[in-house]
Design an enzyme around this catalytic site. Structure first.
Site, PDB file in Angstrom:
ATOM      1  N   SER A  81       0.785  -1.231   0.000  1.00  9.32           N
ATOM      2  CA  SER A  81       0.000   0.000   0.000  1.00  9.32           C
ATOM      3  C   SER A  81       0.818   1.283   0.000  1.00  9.32           C
ATOM      4  O   SER A  81       0.250   2.372  -0.105  1.00  9.32           O
ATOM      5  CB  SER A  81      -0.959   0.009   1.192  1.00  9.32           C
ATOM      6  N   ALA A 145     -12.389 -13.312  -4.079  1.00 11.92           N
ATOM      7  CA  ALA A 145     -12.214 -12.447  -5.248  1.00 11.92           C
ATOM      8  C   ALA A 145     -10.731 -12.190  -5.500  1.00 11.92           C
ATOM      9  O   ALA A 145     -10.008 -11.750  -4.612  1.00 11.92           O
ATOM     10  CB  ALA A 145     -12.947 -11.123  -5.028  1.00 11.92           C
ATOM     11  N   SER A 172     -10.001   1.811   2.439  1.00  9.39           N
ATOM     12  CA  SER A 172     -10.501   0.927   1.387  1.00  9.39           C
ATOM     13  C   SER A 172      -9.556   0.945   0.195  1.00  9.39           C
ATOM     14  O   SER A 172      -9.307   1.998  -0.402  1.00  9.39           O
ATOM     15  CB  SER A 172     -11.898   1.373   0.935  1.00  9.39           C
ATOM     16  N   GLY A 309       2.760  -0.955   4.076  1.00 10.67           N
ATOM     17  CA  GLY A 309       2.292  -1.768   2.972  1.00 10.67           C
ATOM     18  C   GLY A 309       2.350  -3.230   3.332  1.00 10.67           C
ATOM     19  O   GLY A 309       3.371  -3.713   3.827  1.00 10.67           O
TER      20      GLY A 309
END
Length: 355
Positions: A81, A145, A172, A309
Site C-alpha cells: 500500500s 475475489a 478501502s 504496505g
C-alpha cells in the site's frame, strides 16, 4: 493501521532459519532503532527484518541493519500500500496543473462506473477517494475475489453496499483502484506510466518499478513468505500476480528508494506548497489520514508521516519527519508481524524519540 491485505498464497512450506546480523561496511553510525530490530524476528516471528535510516538529504549518513538470513541491502521487494502515496502524489500534481480538482466527482471522469447497492459516483469526490472517506467497500474483503483488472475490482466493491457513510474514514483499497483509472482518463496513460515519468525517473529510484502482470521480482531479491497460522509453517509466495493489487498496492521498491521518495515528497520536491498542504491535511479523515499518507504522533511529541504496505510475503513501513530530513523504512519478508501493535510503535519511538 492501513494495510493492503495479503492476496495470494503459494503452498510451499519451508523451515525458519537462524538469527544473524549484517550491516554495510561503510555505515558511519549505529542508528537508535538498530538495537530494536531483532525484536521483529524474536518477538514478531518474522524470518528476517531490515531497516534503513536516512538523516541527510544526500543519503551520505544512511544506516542499514538486518537481522536474520535472506535480506540484503539492495533487495527489491513488494511494497504493498505504499503505492498509494505515489498515486496520491500524481493526482496532486495533476491538480496543480489544473487538469482535475479534488472536489470533482468520480462521475466527471468515469460516468456510471460506481453505481448500485447505494454506491453513487456522482457524490464521491477525488478528495474522498484520496482520504478514504468515500465509503466504498474494500474489494479485498472478499476472500474469494482475485480481480486482475481495475474494473473487476470496482465491480466486486459495488456489488456490496458502502462499508460506511460518505465522509466517514474507512480504509478501502477500492479508493485507489478508482484513482488509478482517473489518472488514466485524465492523462491518456496508465498510472504506472505517470508514476515512472513524474516520480521514479526524476528521483532516480532505480530499484522501484510497477510490474503490471509480471509475477516475478526483479533481481536482486530474496524470498517472500506467508505464515499459514500463528506459530505455523511458512509458504513461499515470492511470485504472485500483482494485478490483484493494482493502483492500491503493486509497487516494487527498495529501502533506499522509499527513504528517498518520502524525503523528497515531504521536502516539497514533488509537490507545490498548496498541494503539499493538501497531502498533509487530515481534516477529511478526522486526523486519521491525509491524502495517501498518514501521521503518527510519538510520545516525545514528534509526528512522523508515511505509510505501510502489506501484500502476500511482505510488510513494509516508511516514516519520516515533517521536513523529510529524517526517514526510516523497515521491512520483513513475510506479511505477518506478531505483536505489531507494540513492536512497530516501539521501533519508531526508538528512532525518532531516542532517550
Amino acid at each position: 493501521m492501513p494495510v493492503l491485505r495479503a492476496l495470494l498464497v503459494t503452498p510451499l512450506v519451508i523451515t525458519l532459519l537462524g538469527l544473524g546480523t549484517a550491516s554495510l561496511p561503510s555505515e558511519p553510525h549505529l542508528t537508535p532503532a538498530a538495537s530494536y530490530l531483532p525484536r521483529l524476528v524474536v518477538q514478531g516471528d518474522a524470518p528476517a527484518a531490515a531497516l534503513l535510516v536516512r538523516t541527510s538529504a544526500s543519503g551520505a549518513h544512511d544506516a542499514y541493519r538486518s537481522t536474520g538470513p535472506g535480506i540484503r541491502y539492495a533487495d527489491r521487494f513488494r511494497a504493498g500500500s505504499i503505492t498509494k502515496t505515489f498515486v496520491a502524489a500524481v493526482v496532486l500534481q495533476l491538480a496543480h496543473e489544473g487538469r482535475l480538482r479534488l472536489a470533482d466527482p468520480v462521475d466527471r471522469f468515469l460516468p456510471g462506473l460506481i453505481r448500485g447497492h447505494g454506491n453513487d459516483g456522482r457524490r464521491i469526490t477525488l478528495r474522498a477517494l484520496l482520504s478514504h472517506t468515500s465509503g466504498l467497500y474494500d474489494y479485498t474483503d472478499v476472500p474469494s475475489a482475485h480481480p486482475v483488472s481495475a474494473t473487476a475490482a470496482i465491480r466486486t466493491a459495488t456489488d456490496h453496499r458502502p462499508a460506511t457513510r460518505l465522509g466517514r474514514y474507512a480504509y478501502s483499497n477500492t479508493d485507489y483502484v478508482v484513482l488509478g483509472l482517473i489518472v488514466q482518463h485524465v492523462t491518456g496513460h496508465g498510472y504506472a506510466t505517470e508514476i515512472r515519468r513524474r516520480i521514479i525517473a526524476p528521483l532516480h529510484l532505480t530499484g522501484t518499478s510497477l510490474p503490471g502482470a509480471r509475477t516475478t521480482l526483479p533481481a536482486p531479491h530474496g524470498r517472500a513468505y506467508a505464515r499459514e497460522a500463528a506459530g505455523g509453517g511458512l509458504s513461499d509466495v515470492t511470485d504472485l500476480d500483482p494485478r490483484t493489487a493494482g493502483a492500491a498496492g503493486e509497487l516494487i521498491s527498495t529501502l533506499t528508494d522509499l527513504n528517498r521518495f518520502y524525503s523528497a515528497l515531504l521536502a516539497g520536491r514533488l509537490l507545490a506548497p498548496v498541494q503539499l498542504a493538501a497531502l498533509l491535511n487530515t481534516a477529511a479523515a478526522h486526523g486519521n489520514y491525509g491524502l495517501g499518507i498518514f501521521p503518527q504522533r510519538l510520545s516525545c511529541g514528534v509526528t512522523v508521516w508515511g505509510h505501510n504496505g502489506r501484500i502476500a510475503g511482505s510488510y513494509v513501513r516508511a516514516a519520516a519527519t515533517r521536513d523529510g530530513r529524517h526517514t526510516l523504512t523497515y521491512r520483513i519478508d513475510t506479511d505477518t508481524l506478531a505483536d505489531a501493535g507494540t513492536l512497530e510503535p516501539g521501533l519508531l519511538e526508538a528512532e525518532f524519540c531516542p532517550a
